[in-house]
Design a protein around this motif. Structure first.
Motif, PDB file in Angstrom:
ATOM      1  N   ASN A   1       0.803  -1.061  -0.074  1.00  0.00           N
ATOM      2  CA  ASN A   1       0.039   0.053  -0.067  1.00  0.00           C
ATOM      3  C   ASN A   1       0.896   1.407   0.039  1.00  0.00           C
ATOM      4  O   ASN A   1       0.439   2.299  -0.578  1.00  0.00           O
ATOM      5  CB  ASN A   1      -0.870   0.135   1.390  1.00  0.00           C
ATOM      6  N   ALA A   2       1.897   1.429   0.659  1.00  0.00           N
ATOM      7  CA  ALA A   2       2.542   2.357   0.835  1.00  0.00           C
ATOM      8  C   ALA A   2       3.373   3.006  -0.484  1.00  0.00           C
ATOM      9  O   ALA A   2       3.390   4.106  -0.798  1.00  0.00           O
ATOM     10  CB  ALA A   2       3.745   2.453   1.916  1.00  0.00           C
ATOM     11  N   ALA A   3       3.938   2.049  -1.001  1.00  0.00           N
ATOM     12  CA  ALA A   3       4.711   2.174  -2.422  1.00  0.00           C
ATOM     13  C   ALA A   3       3.677   2.534  -3.403  1.00  0.00           C
ATOM     14  O   ALA A   3       3.925   3.554  -4.079  1.00  0.00           O
ATOM     15  CB  ALA A   3       5.316   0.853  -2.906  1.00  0.00           C
ATOM     16  N   ASN A   4       2.449   1.662  -3.300  1.00  0.00           N
ATOM     17  CA  ASN A   4       1.366   2.262  -4.533  1.00  0.00           C
ATOM     18  C   ASN A   4       0.761   3.667  -4.249  1.00  0.00           C
ATOM     19  O   ASN A   4       0.694   4.374  -5.204  1.00  0.00           O
ATOM     20  CB  ASN A   4       0.382   1.052  -4.403  1.00  0.00           C
ATOM     21  N   ILE A   5       0.563   3.872  -3.077  1.00  0.00           N
ATOM     22  CA  ILE A   5      -0.213   5.078  -2.709  1.00  0.00           C
ATOM     23  C   ILE A   5       0.904   6.272  -3.060  1.00  0.00           C
ATOM     24  O   ILE A   5       0.400   7.513  -3.591  1.00  0.00           O
ATOM     25  CB  ILE A   5      -0.430   5.223  -1.311  1.00  0.00           C
ATOM     26  N   SER A   6       2.496   5.938  -2.796  1.00  0.00           N
ATOM     27  CA  SER A   6       3.260   7.025  -3.103  1.00  0.00           C
ATOM     28  C   SER A   6       3.305   7.142  -4.315  1.00  0.00           C
ATOM     29  O   SER A   6       3.394   8.435  -4.994  1.00  0.00           O
ATOM     30  CB  SER A   6       4.552   6.561  -2.359  1.00  0.00           C
ATOM     31  N   TYR A   7       3.149   6.191  -5.182  1.00  0.00           N
ATOM     32  CA  TYR A   7       3.465   6.542  -6.793  1.00  0.00           C
ATOM     33  C   TYR A   7       2.071   7.024  -7.126  1.00  0.00           C
ATOM     34  O   TYR A   7       2.304   8.161  -8.081  1.00  0.00           O
ATOM     35  CB  TYR A   7       3.506   4.991  -7.264  1.00  0.00           C
ATOM     36  N   CYS A   8       1.024   6.758  -6.806  1.00  0.00           N
ATOM     37  CA  CYS A   8      -0.208   7.449  -7.580  1.00  0.00           C
ATOM     38  C   CYS A   8       0.102   8.975  -6.727  1.00  0.00           C
ATOM     39  O   CYS A   8      -0.413   9.774  -7.640  1.00  0.00           O
ATOM     40  CB  CYS A   8      -1.536   6.827  -6.537  1.00  0.00           C
ATOM     41  N   LEU A   9       0.248   9.126  -5.674  1.00  0.00           N
ATOM     42  CA  LEU A   9       0.299  10.594  -5.113  1.00  0.00           C
ATOM     43  C   LEU A   9       1.325  11.421  -5.923  1.00  0.00           C
ATOM     44  O   LEU A   9       1.167  12.460  -6.420  1.00  0.00           O
ATOM     45  CB  LEU A   9       0.476  10.698  -3.757  1.00  0.00           C
TER      46      LEU A   9
END
Length: 120
Positions: A62-70
């Motif tokens: 989740n952290a990596a995916n959310i960071s990428y999307c943001l």
């Protein structure tokens, strides 16, 4: 709502995300039956690689995916996580498309995907 985000001035925001990062392996098989037959053959011959199976390794967690999307939305992001050398290389490669002023990676040497204290 998505249209509103496209026109918003998101680069004024800075978000810290932590800590989960994984490398997910997506395995594609023709059928369970064929896979089990191949495993049985490998077992009888003493082991080895099973050929003709498609495996794709992708960024996960989740952290990596959310960071990428943001980051794609233009938000300034700092990702705190843990990863080994391979995981660190994957993260650096994936996030290299973003300006260093937009994305900061704080990667502690360790095993990705495992809960651990993140002291930097």
């Amino acid at each position: 709502m998505i249209e509103d985000l496209r026109h918003a001035n998101l680069d004024k925001y800075s978000i810290v995300v932590m800590p989960d990062f994984f490398i997910d392996s997506i395995i594609r098989i023709k059928s369970i039956k064929l896979l089990l037959e191949e495993i049985s053959r490998k077992e009888k011959s003493g082991g080895g690689s099973i050929r003709d199976i498609s495996i794709d390794d992708v960024r996960g967690g989740n952290a990596a995916n959310i960071s990428y999307c943001l980051a794609k939305l233009g938000v300034k992001v700092t990702l705190f996580t843990a990863a080994n050398k391979i995981g660190s290389a994957v993260l650096n490669s994936i996030f290299s498309k973003f300006d260093n002023n937009k994305v900061r990676l704080k990667i502690k040497d360790g095993k990705h995907g495992r809960p651990q204290p993140l002291s930097f």
